[in-house]
Design an enzyme around this catalytic site. Structure first.
Site, PDB file in Angstrom:
ATOM      1  N   TYR A 130       2.337  27.761  13.230  1.00  0.00           N
ATOM      2  CA  TYR A 130       1.949  27.617  11.829  1.00  0.00           C
ATOM      3  C   TYR A 130       3.172  27.622  10.914  1.00  0.00           C
ATOM      4  CZ  TYR A 130      -0.621  28.218   7.469  1.00  0.00           C
ATOM      5  OH  TYR A 130      -1.125  28.054   6.190  1.00  0.00           O
TER       6      TYR A 130
ATOM      7  N   LYS B 198       4.565  24.503   8.607  1.00  0.00           N
ATOM      8  CA  LYS B 198       4.618  24.611   7.148  1.00  0.00           C
ATOM      9  C   LYS B 198       6.054  24.481   6.635  1.00  0.00           C
ATOM     10  CE  LYS B 198       1.258  25.416   4.992  1.00  0.00           C
ATOM     11  NZ  LYS B 198       0.217  24.491   4.458  1.00  0.00           N
TER      12      LYS B 198
END
Length: 356
Positions: free
Chosen positions: A162, A166
């Site tokens: 994640y 990002k």
């Protein structure tokens, strides 16, 4: 910085990607209420509820991981500003996955999807973009603690899918080349968001009651964490939207946002459980050597059986580290101040869950 041609305009056309999701739907509702003269549209894989849908200017059923799907949504559509919240948050055992297929899935949505939205935004003639990044661009580096972290912290050390995705997406949005081409963009880095309707925080903490896993604290329990009530995250996004449509002083910047109330991680769990009438009769500290051994054992069990692990070395690292941010930059440039305190947010969120 004065944004030419924007200050005097009243009927802005705003597109919110992920507009049916937890954060995106909150932003849509806030914009409809606070700026009824604006035309608000949403883009998502699923429709918002009927009450919101009929108030939207447009709804685009779109898969952001597909460049063709995103391109089709922007044909003949020219928003003044795009808010890009759409993405995927790997939860439970997927948060700590090291599998290549899991990485490709997360990357295709969070990075690939952000590229598609950014490119389509600029191709449509729109030059304003608010991107929902994440504190995990820094905090998904599980090897270090992060105390009172601000935007000067170097990135590129996230080890989880994640945070890596990002980081890549934020870098694409804020690429200086895009700014040279006229893109006026900023990125918000919210911490862990909870509230009524969330699927990533409260459900996981509540599940520990049924699993009878509330009697344990890994390590000394002194680690501090950031959490954020949904309404405060929505407010920060609305402020960023208003900024880019007026002064534009947020352009080119990333902002950490939180409730500005860092708390002991294990105490926050206890506060959640108490709202459901559960108070552990005893809480036992698990020494780190034992926790590490258990994490490795569960990882081997998962590898041998294919079952979902309750615990692994990643969750052990996550449960003992400190990670919280400094919001001074968001306060100074955006005027951000959380309106709902952490204790009140916990009560509101758990009241709703208790009624469902």
């Amino acid at each position: 910085m004065q944004v030419a041609g924007m200050v005097d305009k009243k009927d802005f056309q705003i597109l919110v990607t992920g507009g049916s999701g937890f954060l995106g739907s909150g932003i849509v509702r806030a914009l409809l209420e606070r700026h009824p003269e604006w035309r608000i549209s949403a883009l998502d894989l699923k429709q918002p509820n009927a009450e919101v849908l009929h108030r939207l200017d447009r709804f685009f059923e779109t898969d952001i991981s597909s460049a063709d799907s995103v391109h089709a949504a922007f044909v003949g559509y020219h928003p003044d500003l795009v808010v890009h919240t759409a993405g995927i948050v790997p939860a439970r055992q997927y948060r700590y996955s090291t599998k290549e297929k899991d990485w490709e899935h997360v990357r295709s949505i969070n990075y690939g999807g952000t590229r598609h939205i950014t490119d389509a935004t600029m191709s449509s003639g729109c030059r304003r973009l608010v991107y929902t990044s994440s504190c995990t661009v820094a905090f998904d580096d599980l090897e270090h603690d992060y105390y009172n972290t601000d935007e000067t912290v170097p990135l590129g050390f996230a080890s989880l899918h994640y945070g890596q995705s990002k980081t890549m997406a934020e870098g694409y949005v804020l690429d200086p080349q895009h700014a040279e081409e006229g893109l006026i963009a900023c990125a918000l880095r919210p911490c862990m968001i909870f509230g009524p309707g969330d699927t990533a925080v409260l459900p996981l903490m509540h599940d520990l009651i049924a699993k009878k896993e509330t009697n344990f604290i890994v390590g000394d329990g002194d680690n501090i964490y950031d959490f954020m009530y949904i309404d405060n995250a929505v407010d920060a996004h609305v402020l960023a939207i208003e900024n880019l449509l007026s002064s534009g002083t947020a352009a080119g910047h990333a902002f950490f946002i939180s409730n500005q109330e860092p708390v002991y991680f294990w105490d926050f769990l206890a506060a959640i459980w108490a709202q459901f009438g559960h108070v552990p009769s005893v809480r036992v500290h698990i020494p780190m050597p034992i926790a590490w051994a258990a994490g490795y054992a569960f990882e081997w069990y998962t590898w041998l059986t294919g079952a979902a692990a309750t615990m692994d070395t990643g969750s052990v690292k996550d449960g003992v580290r400190t990670a919280y941010s400094n919001n001074e930059k968001a306060k100074r440039i955006l005027g951000y101040e959380p309106k709902i305190g952490l204790a009140e947010g916990v009560r509101l969120a758990c009241d709703v869950r208790n009624k469902t």
